[in-house]
Design a protein around this motif. Structure first.
Motif: not given
Length: 135
Positions: A43-45, A73-77, A85-86, A94-99
């Motif tokens: 998951n890259m969000v 896959h921390f690219t976009v986030c 976090p993005a 807020l999936l990036c924030v939560n990841l």
């Protein structure tokens, strides 16, 4: 030409693990590769993949439930150690924030299991790396 024999890996990141694994499964593995849901296992969000849509799983990974994500896959986030976090308007949950939050929970678990000083706020004044020397 690709990064690996047979023209495999002719894309961004193709000379890294992102190309090595397709090369291995296309040329060396005894069993054929099985495509898995990218929103669960990579998951890259990122924005929905529509053209062509994924053969397996969802196209819109930003709407994945946190509990369903097995690999990020921390690219976009952005990388957790960037401490930022993005935040995109269509990441409503807020999936990036939560990841990022989950990544730091895992970090604290590793520090604790290794008997290291557990950093409660490793992004307070810029990122504080794990201190492997302080036991």
């Amino acid at each position: 030409d690709g990064a690996w024999p047979g023209g495999i890996g002719a894309w961004w990141g193709g000379s890294t693990i992102q190309g090595l694994l397709p090369y291995y499964f296309a040329t060396k593995a005894d069993e054929p590769a099985v495509e898995v849901d990218r929103c669960t296992y990579d998951n890259m969000v990122d924005k929905p993949v529509l053209d062509p849509p994924p053969r397996v799983g969802a196209s819109a990974c930003r709407s994945a439930k946190l509990s369903d994500v097995k690999f990020v896959h921390f690219t976009v986030c952005q990388k957790p150690w960037s401490c930022h976090p993005a935040r995109t308007p269509d990441d409503r949950d807020l999936l990036c924030v939560n990841l990022h939050r989950k990544w730091f929970e895992f970090r604290r678990q590793v520090e604790s299991k290794l008997g290291l000083e557990v950093a409660q706020r490793p992004c307070k004044n810029g990122y504080t790396p794990i201190n492997f020397l302080h036991r």
